[in-house]
Design a protein around this motif. Structure first.
Motif, short mmCIF file in Angstrom:
data_model
loop_
_atom_site.label_atom_id
_atom_site.label_comp_id
_atom_site.label_asym_id
_atom_site.label_seq_id
_atom_site.Cartn_x
_atom_site.Cartn_y
_atom_site.Cartn_z
N ALA A 62 0.73 -1.42 -0.06
CA ALA A 62 0.10 0.04 0.15
C ALA A 62 0.86 1.20 0.12
O ALA A 62 0.81 2.14 -0.84
N MET A 63 1.83 1.22 0.80
CA MET A 63 2.75 2.64 0.96
C MET A 63 3.44 2.82 -0.38
O MET A 63 3.80 3.61 -0.93
N HIS A 64 3.85 1.44 -1.06
CA HIS A 64 4.39 1.71 -2.35
C HIS A 64 3.56 2.32 -3.39
O HIS A 64 3.73 3.51 -4.34
N GLU A 65 2.26 2.10 -3.44
CA GLU A 65 1.32 2.34 -4.30
C GLU A 65 0.80 4.09 -3.89
O GLU A 65 0.84 4.77 -4.89
N LEU A 66 0.88 4.16 -2.70
CA LEU A 66 0.65 5.71 -2.27
C LEU A 66 1.94 6.72 -2.72
O LEU A 66 1.50 7.93 -2.87
N LEU A 67 3.07 6.12 -2.33
CA LEU A 67 4.33 6.98 -2.86
C LEU A 67 4.21 7.33 -4.16
O LEU A 67 4.64 8.36 -4.51
N LYS A 68 3.76 6.55 -5.04
CA LYS A 68 3.59 6.83 -6.40
C LYS A 68 2.81 7.73 -6.79
O LYS A 68 3.02 8.75 -7.80
N LYS A 69 1.58 7.92 -5.98
CA LYS A 69 0.51 8.89 -6.12
C LYS A 69 1.03 10.21 -5.56
O LYS A 69 0.30 11.19 -5.96
N SER A 70 1.79 10.13 -4.61
CA SER A 70 1.98 11.41 -3.63
C SER A 70 3.13 12.24 -4.49
O SER A 70 3.98 11.64 -5.17
N LYS A 71 3.07 13.35 -4.14
CA LYS A 71 4.19 14.22 -4.83
C LYS A 71 5.18 14.43 -3.86
O LYS A 71 6.28 15.10 -4.28
N LEU A 72 5.15 13.80 -2.79
CA LEU A 72 6.22 14.01 -1.66
C LEU A 72 6.97 12.63 -1.67
O LEU A 72 6.47 11.51 -1.82
N SER A 73 8.28 12.74 -1.08
CA SER A 73 9.14 11.54 -1.11
C SER A 73 8.86 11.16 0.45
O SER A 73 8.29 11.74 1.32
N TYR A 74 9.15 9.98 0.79
CA TYR A 74 9.17 9.44 2.14
C TYR A 74 9.76 10.23 3.27
O TYR A 74 9.21 10.32 4.22
N GLU A 75 10.99 10.97 2.76
CA GLU A 75 11.72 11.84 3.87
C GLU A 75 10.84 13.13 4.15
O GLU A 75 10.81 13.45 5.15
N GLU A 76 10.14 13.51 3.18
CA GLU A 76 9.27 14.57 3.25
C GLU A 76 8.10 14.40 4.06
O GLU A 76 7.51 15.07 4.88
N LEU A 77 7.59 13.08 3.82
CA LEU A 77 6.44 12.72 4.56
C LEU A 77 6.66 12.74 6.09
O LEU A 77 6.29 12.81 6.94
N LEU A 78 7.93 12.01 6.21
CA LEU A 78 8.48 11.82 7.62
C LEU A 78 8.46 13.24 8.49
O LEU A 78 8.34 13.48 9.62
N ALA A 79 8.92 14.47 7.61
CA ALA A 79 9.24 15.73 8.05
C ALA A 79 7.74 16.32 8.45
O ALA A 79 7.82 17.11 9.53
N LEU A 80 6.93 15.79 7.79
CA LEU A 80 5.43 16.38 8.18
C LEU A 80 5.02 15.81 9.47
O LEU A 80 4.36 16.55 10.20
#
Length: 203
Positions: A62-80
């Motif tokens: 699920a995370m793989h699919e969501l990252l493809k659709k999100s405009k943010l990287s994993y690092e940017e999501l963690l920052a949020l």
């Protein structure tokens, strides 16, 4: 997600997050997520799984699919998700750890936190505790709530499920209501029974 109604009841003992249910519903109903929606679901997965400390194969898919659709990287999501708590909150967490009661049962470490110490629950699991719990009495509602967490070792290696194996058995001796997933959850019952509830959980 206006199509999701509160009359729906979804149960999945393997799910680590309610976010997984939402993602599955989106797949089932062929809902196309925009980048903001995908980012929000990704944040839910990261938070509920304690940054994938407790996860299953579907969580990563699920995370793989969501990252493809999100405009943010994993690092940017963690920052949020990261934030510098105010002084009082940080001090309360540190005091909770200082006042924690630690028990050894065989080769397992059990930690009982003082009331309102749940902010330190995930941190203690990261540090090596196998089981962490705290009880809070809500005077206005006249109920005691136990918040608890299990380590990845108990969940993955010993196949222990917090809801099915612990809370369900507790409910037979001290009726209440409970919810969560296999590693993190809460149990509530009527009255000021913090010590009784905590002892029942730890034994």
């Amino acid at each position: 997600f206006s199509f999701i109604r509160n009359s729906r009841k979804l149960l999945d003992a393997r799910a680590v997050s309610s976010t997984e249910f939402i993602f599955k519903l989106c797949q089932k109903h062929k809902i196309k997520l925009n980048s903001v929606q995908a980012s929000l679901l990704a944040l839910g997965l990261i938070s509920d799984s304690a940054q994938f400390l407790n996860a299953q194969k579907f969580t990563f898919l699920a995370m793989h699919e969501l990252l493809k659709k999100s405009k943010l990287s994993y690092e940017e999501l963690l920052a949020l998700l990261s934030h510098h708590s105010d002084f009082a909150s940080r001090l309360a967490s540190l005091k909770a750890v200082r006042k924690a009661r630690i028990f050894r049962v065989s080769d397992f470490i059990l930690v009982a936190l003082p009331s309102h110490g749940s902010s330190a629950l995930n941190e203690l699991l990261f540090l090596g505790a196998d089981l962490v719990a705290e009880c809070v009495f809500e005077k206005r509602k006249n109920q005691t709530i136990l918040h608890a967490g299990l380590s990845p070792y108990l969940v993955s290696k010993l196949k222990l499920n917090l809801i099915q194996d612990i809370f369900a058995n507790m409910n037979l001796q001290l009726p209440g209501s409970f919810g969560g997933h296999n590693a993190i959850g809460s149990f509530a019952c009527t009255g000021n029974v913090s010590e009784k509830l905590l002892n029942l959980f730890l034994t």
